[in-house]
Write a protein that holds these residues in place. Structure first.
Motif, short mmCIF file in Angstrom:
data_model
loop_
_atom_site.label_atom_id
_atom_site.label_comp_id
_atom_site.label_asym_id
_atom_site.label_seq_id
_atom_site.Cartn_x
_atom_site.Cartn_y
_atom_site.Cartn_z
N LEU A 6 0.85 -1.20 0.00
CA LEU A 6 0.00 0.00 0.00
C LEU A 6 0.88 1.24 0.00
N GLY A 7 0.71 2.12 -0.99
CA GLY A 7 1.48 3.36 -1.02
C GLY A 7 2.64 3.25 -1.98
N LEU A 8 2.44 3.77 -3.20
CA LEU A 8 3.45 3.65 -4.25
C LEU A 8 4.01 5.01 -4.62
N ILE A 10 7.47 7.71 -3.96
CA ILE A 10 8.88 7.59 -4.34
C ILE A 10 9.48 6.30 -3.76
N MET A 11 9.25 6.08 -2.48
CA MET A 11 9.87 4.93 -1.80
C MET A 11 9.10 3.65 -2.08
N GLY A 12 7.78 3.71 -1.92
CA GLY A 12 6.95 2.51 -2.04
C GLY A 12 7.07 1.86 -3.40
N TRP A 29 -2.01 -1.31 -3.98
CA TRP A 29 -3.03 -0.26 -3.87
C TRP A 29 -2.35 1.07 -3.66
N ASN A 30 -2.88 2.09 -4.31
CA ASN A 30 -2.41 3.45 -4.05
C ASN A 30 -3.61 4.38 -4.13
N ARG A 31 -3.60 5.43 -3.26
CA ARG A 31 -4.74 6.37 -3.23
C ARG A 31 -5.01 6.93 -4.61
N THR A 32 -3.95 7.35 -5.31
CA THR A 32 -4.09 7.80 -6.70
C THR A 32 -3.83 6.56 -7.56
N PRO A 33 -4.90 5.95 -8.11
CA PRO A 33 -4.76 4.62 -8.70
C PRO A 33 -3.77 4.55 -9.85
N SER A 121 15.78 4.01 6.89
CA SER A 121 16.75 5.06 6.67
C SER A 121 17.34 4.81 5.28
N GLY A 122 17.50 5.90 4.51
CA GLY A 122 17.93 5.73 3.11
C GLY A 122 16.86 6.32 2.23
N SER A 123 17.27 6.83 1.07
CA SER A 123 16.34 7.58 0.24
C SER A 123 15.97 6.82 -1.04
N LYS A 124 15.63 7.58 -2.10
CA LYS A 124 15.14 6.95 -3.34
C LYS A 124 16.14 5.93 -3.91
#
Ligand code: NAP
Length: 286
Positions: A6-8, A10-12, A29-33, A121-124
């Motif tokens: 759930l949640g796609l 930058i990270m997801g 699933w993502n809020r903005t499909p 911890s850690g980014s894109k």
């Protein structure tokens, strides 16, 4: 293994892609499909609600913006809680405060499920490369079962104890990073006034005791006034805010963090919230 994600953002998205590439069956699933499309093209199955994602799998992972998003996805209509049941597990990897993690843990466990908080911890780039540092707390049996997944997503993982500990640890990391970023920007801004080049300043910084990977990575971007988003500034300000609230609760003065937070707040007000957190440089004048 069949996993829901759930949640796609930058990270997801990067994390979900790594799970897919490692051969796991993914329900997304993502809020903005529309943001599910790149994953669907690679073989994931899109579902319409968080409740449907939990229903379709025994393990659901979330990577959401902030405490409000984490709570919405669990508690709102068609949320995770509607289909949470014994035999199902929920791992929330979003950066939230300890209280949010505790409330979610309580409700998931009351519904018969298992809960682990696991902020990173850690980014894109580390998310894409599978080199995150995963900070976990909560159900230890779930932690043990999730280790093969954490091996895919990260280069290091730690179990820190009861729910709330990982959230606190993550806030320590980010309040330090936010403070370091404002100091770097102030040094570059002052250097500019002294007619010292950013290149020379960064070279000197990189040669001594204050050398660190963040300065090495972000310094040239700041010098170029280039702030393409790896870690959105609005999320850094959220983390500074949550760290300050933790300091209030624990009666720990956080003077430098409070000062740095004011700069991030101003940067959000100046429309830099969607840029990388290095864009606080614009507010500071670096
Ligand atoms: P992002 O790109 O802004 O993505 C945020 C995600 O949360 C999106 O999927 C968004 O959905 C969703 N969301 C926001 N509000 C929501 C709501 N009310 N209900 C449902 N979904 C909602 O952020 P990110 O950079 O991937 O970061 C995700 C989390 O990881 C944050 O907690 C952040 O602090 C943390 N983190 C980020 C980094 C980094 O470098 N980027 C590093 C470590 C940790 P939409 O697509 O619909 O907007």
């Amino acid at each position: 293994m069949k996993i829901a994600f759930l949640g796609l953002g930058i990270m997801g998205r990067a994390m979900a892609e790594n799970l897919l590439a490692a051969g796991h069956e993914l329900v997304v699933w993502n809020r903005t499909p529309e943001r599910c499309e790149p994953l669907v093209e690679k073989g994931a199955t899109r579902v319409a609600t968080p409740a449907a994602a939990v229903e379709a799998t025994d393990l659901c992972i979330a990577m959401l913006a902030d405490p409000e998003a984490a709570c919405d996805v669990v508690f709102a209509e068609d949320g995770v809680l509607e289909t949470m049941a014994p035999g199902k597990s929920y791992i929330d990897m979003s950066t939230v405060d300890s209280q949010t993690a505790e409330v979610i843990a309580y409700e998931i466990e009351t519904a018969g499920g298992r809960f682990l908080e696991a902020p990173v911890s850690g980014s894109k780039k580390p998310a894409e490369d599978g080199t995150l540092v995963i900070l976990a707390a909560g159900d230890k049996s779930l932690y043990a079962e999730a280790l093969p997944l954490f091996e895919i997503l990260g280069k290091k993982h730690l179990y820190l104890g009861a729910v709330g500990k990982a959230a606190a640890m993550k806030l320590l990391v980010n309040m330090t990073m936010g403070g370091m970023m404002t100091l770097l920007c102030e040094a570059l801004a002052l250097g500019k006034r002294c007619e010292l080049s950013a290149e020379d300043i960064l070279e000197v910084f990189s040669a001594g005791a204050i050398a660190n990977p963040m300065f090495a990575m972000k310094g040239p971007q700041i010098a170029a006034n280039q702030h393409s988003t790896n870690f959105p500034l609005k999320h850094m300000q959220k983390d500074m805010r949550l760290a300050i609230a933790l300091g209030d609760e624990m009666h720990q003065p956080l003077q430098s963090v409070a000062t740095a937070n004011e700069l991030f707040k101003r940067a959000v007000a100046e429309d830099c919230g969607e840029l990388d957190f290095s864009a606080v440089a614009r507010t500071i004048g670096a």
